[in-house]
Write an enzyme that holds these catalytic residues in place. Sequence first.
Site, PDB file in Angstrom:
ATOM      1  N   LYS A 171     -12.805   3.276  -5.871  1.00  0.00           N
ATOM      2  CA  LYS A 171     -12.638   1.830  -5.707  1.00  0.00           C
ATOM      3  C   LYS A 171     -13.753   1.071  -6.427  1.00  0.00           C
ATOM      4  CE  LYS A 171     -10.916   2.686  -1.017  1.00  0.00           C
ATOM      5  NZ  LYS A 171     -11.088   2.422   0.421  1.00  0.00           N
ATOM      6  N   LYS A 192     -10.475  10.904   0.834  1.00  0.00           N
ATOM      7  CA  LYS A 192      -9.148  10.398   1.173  1.00  0.00           C
ATOM      8  C   LYS A 192      -8.607  11.238   2.322  1.00  0.00           C
ATOM      9  CE  LYS A 192      -4.678   9.411  -0.751  1.00  0.00           C
ATOM     10  NZ  LYS A 192      -4.078   9.942   0.464  1.00  0.00           N
ATOM     11  N   LYS A 212      -6.071   6.571  -6.513  1.00  0.00           N
ATOM     12  CA  LYS A 212      -6.117   7.787  -5.709  1.00  0.00           C
ATOM     13  C   LYS A 212      -6.149   8.995  -6.633  1.00  0.00           C
ATOM     14  CE  LYS A 212      -1.365   6.649  -4.313  1.00  0.00           C
ATOM     15  NZ  LYS A 212      -0.436   6.400  -3.250  1.00  0.00           N
TER      16      LYS A 212
HETATM   17  P1  ATP Z   1       0.696   4.522  -0.383  1.00  0.00           P
HETATM   18  O1  ATP Z   1       0.124   4.287   0.980  1.00  0.00           O
HETATM   19  O2  ATP Z   1      -0.292   4.292  -1.488  1.00  0.00           O
HETATM   20  O3  ATP Z   1       2.045   3.919  -0.593  1.00  0.00           O
HETATM   21  P2  ATP Z   1       1.264   7.091   0.515  1.00  0.00           P
HETATM   22  O4  ATP Z   1       1.674   6.476   1.789  1.00  0.00           O
HETATM   23  O5  ATP Z   1       2.100   8.183  -0.054  1.00  0.00           O
HETATM   24  O6  ATP Z   1       1.026   6.032  -0.575  1.00  0.00           O
HETATM   25  P3  ATP Z   1      -1.125   8.347  -0.218  1.00  0.00           P
HETATM   26  O7  ATP Z   1      -0.686   8.375  -1.626  1.00  0.00           O
HETATM   27  O8  ATP Z   1      -1.367   9.648   0.426  1.00  0.00           O
HETATM   28  O9  ATP Z   1      -0.191   7.580   0.751  1.00  0.00           O
HETATM   29  O10 ATP Z   1      -2.483   7.455  -0.231  1.00  0.00           O
HETATM   30  C1  ATP Z   1      -2.768   6.213   0.256  1.00  0.00           C
HETATM   31  C2  ATP Z   1      -3.199   6.257   1.711  1.00  0.00           C
HETATM   32  O11 ATP Z   1      -4.374   7.027   1.903  1.00  0.00           O
HETATM   33  C3  ATP Z   1      -3.610   4.906   2.288  1.00  0.00           C
HETATM   34  O12 ATP Z   1      -2.496   4.093   2.596  1.00  0.00           O
HETATM   35  C4  ATP Z   1      -4.408   5.316   3.511  1.00  0.00           C
HETATM   36  O13 ATP Z   1      -3.541   5.467   4.623  1.00  0.00           O
HETATM   37  C5  ATP Z   1      -4.967   6.684   3.156  1.00  0.00           C
HETATM   38  N1  ATP Z   1      -6.440   6.758   3.028  1.00  0.00           N
HETATM   39  C6  ATP Z   1      -7.176   7.811   3.434  1.00  0.00           C
HETATM   40  N2  ATP Z   1      -8.466   7.634   3.172  1.00  0.00           N
HETATM   41  C7  ATP Z   1      -8.601   6.419   2.590  1.00  0.00           C
HETATM   42  C8  ATP Z   1      -9.707   5.677   2.087  1.00  0.00           C
HETATM   43  N3  ATP Z   1     -10.952   6.147   2.105  1.00  0.00           N
HETATM   44  N4  ATP Z   1      -9.444   4.449   1.551  1.00  0.00           N
HETATM   45  C9  ATP Z   1      -8.181   3.960   1.507  1.00  0.00           C
HETATM   46  N5  ATP Z   1      -7.090   4.623   1.962  1.00  0.00           N
HETATM   47  C10 ATP Z   1      -7.289   5.849   2.500  1.00  0.00           C
END
Ligand code: ATP
Length: 581
Positions: free
Chosen positions: A401, A241, A420
């Site tokens: 996933k 991530k 996540k």
């Molecule tokens: P969200 O986007 O779920 O509302 P957030 O903006 O606080 O929450 P995070 O909780 O940090 O973000 O996690 C989700 C985000 O992680 C995704 O929207 C994407 O931008 C990012 N991301 C990074 N790596 C990946 C991956 N391998 N697959 C999907 N998303 C990823």
Amino acid sequence: MVNKVAPDYEESELGVGDSTLVRAMCETFGRSEATIKQSLANGEAKDLGEVALLSRVAQKMLMMPPKLTIEKVFADMKALATASGKDSQKAKKERIQKMMVASRGAEAKYIVRMLQAKLRIGIQIPTLLQALAYAFVLTVPSQKGSSGVPDRRRGQGKFSAGDLEARMVSMEGAVKQAFCEQPNFDMVIAALMQGRDGSNLHEACHISLGIPVKPMLAKPSKGLGEVGERLSGKRFTGEWKYDGERAQVHVISRDKIFIYSRNSENMTEKYPDAIEAVKESLSEDVESCIIDAEMVAWDQEKKVILPFQALSTRGRKNIKIEDIKVNVCLFAFDCMLCNGVPLVKETLEARREKLWKMMKPIEGKVTFAVYRNFDDELKEEEVQEFLDESIAGSCEGLMLKTLTENATYEPSKRSLNWLKLKKDYIDGLGDSLDVVPIGAFYGKGRRTGAYGAFLLAVWDPENEEYQTVCKAGTGFSDEDLVTHYKFFESHKLEKPEANYNVTDKMKPDVWLEACQVWEIKAADLSISPVHTSAMGVKADGKGIGLRFPRFLRIRDDKQPEACGMLSCSQSASCLSLAASN
Ligand code: ATP
């Protein structure tokens, strides 16, 4: 009703500041700025919209211009959004004056509120989509009558009650899906006007090049135990991530590549280097495609990922490749369309196979998310090991996933098929939270002259109000405090908005517009007699507050109303934590 003149990916900001608006009101109604301010201060009017209404009603006019029409007002608002150049502020002011002069009854109030992007009608997009769906079931277009005007009959008379309900449910699902894939009201409504319904709306409104899809989102998980519960028995994959910015890449042709943010904003001008890299990496047989990815700051020399903060120092508009100081690498993890064929209904396993064939990696510029597949029987040690690797690789944790079962791409959904797993959840510190500053307290000592602390809130979509969760004064660098002070200079309020739910004990020195999102970290949650979020959920007459909050960063990619304690990902982790406390 959504208070926007165009979809998010087009120029939709009206760009009318309060000062322009007040000047236009002074000239239209023959009032001074001082009397307008006075009306607000003495409670005669709640906001500038009400000032406009009261002023209009009191005004006698010899001649009235023709009545406003929706079409004319909409065209004027669009013209405001697209106006640019030297004299644009003057032209905008004159256009606003003309609208106000022609207004009747309550129109001036709503025009002013629209211009301030604060319509206050309490309608969110999901409600509007539902209303649209029902409206089109309840009025059935038939063949045009002899006058050429479609004869609309009421649907109720035509269908039995059960049939009608089934049609409404199917239409609502179809309209919501259509809008997720094609977030453009002009297009969805045009397709409905053609008489499309739940059975065939999708044929007209589906994922398309140049129209950013609302991205699929993940549910937070509290640890390996929860991952096991949810994913055991299914084939799934883990991906690193990355901590950057979501990037949806639309390759319309080799020379026409666009990048959109999580919020569907057009970021193409911010990333000319990434666009070149994508162009270079595309396989020969790919003419067009849509790719989901994370844009991450990258150190070219050390060949390592840089923290998110490095990315936020890049400019947004008109960036020239030769001026770029912070390099980026695009980590692709999904694809939604290839050569005109939508892939969203395929499994992640199939989509990923396609993605890997669509582009070749170029070191430090474009590559694929690091992954590891897991069999249906979850071995916690393996996931833990992969999580440790991701953290050693400067990532925030893992995205887990489903690969084959329930593994389609679900636009705009916060799906249980994506989980996540962040290092922080496991450390027991909880995820970071997104909140909205609505008030500020003057600083003392070193912080004199700036704000020393802020009152932070979350949006409750059910009650349509901002509810407070904490007062935060740590985590700010001196530079942050200056930045915030300057930013809020033009976003101060005379008094709290009607939808701010704040107890007397938390009244700030200065009220702020709910116009920015901050990411913060807190140590814990506690039952709070002074905060109003989730009031009554855990204890009668008490809310839930955050303990030891610390500012992390401003989030430009999220809207204040997406910071819902009860609606978004943070709520799940927050409330379950609260429940366990
Ligand atoms: P969200 O986007 O779920 O509302 P957030 O903006 O606080 O929450 P995070 O909780 O940090 O973000 O996690 C989700 C985000 O992680 C995704 O929207 C994407 O931008 C990012 N991301 C990074 N790596 C990946 C991956 N391998 N697959 C999907 N998303 C990823």
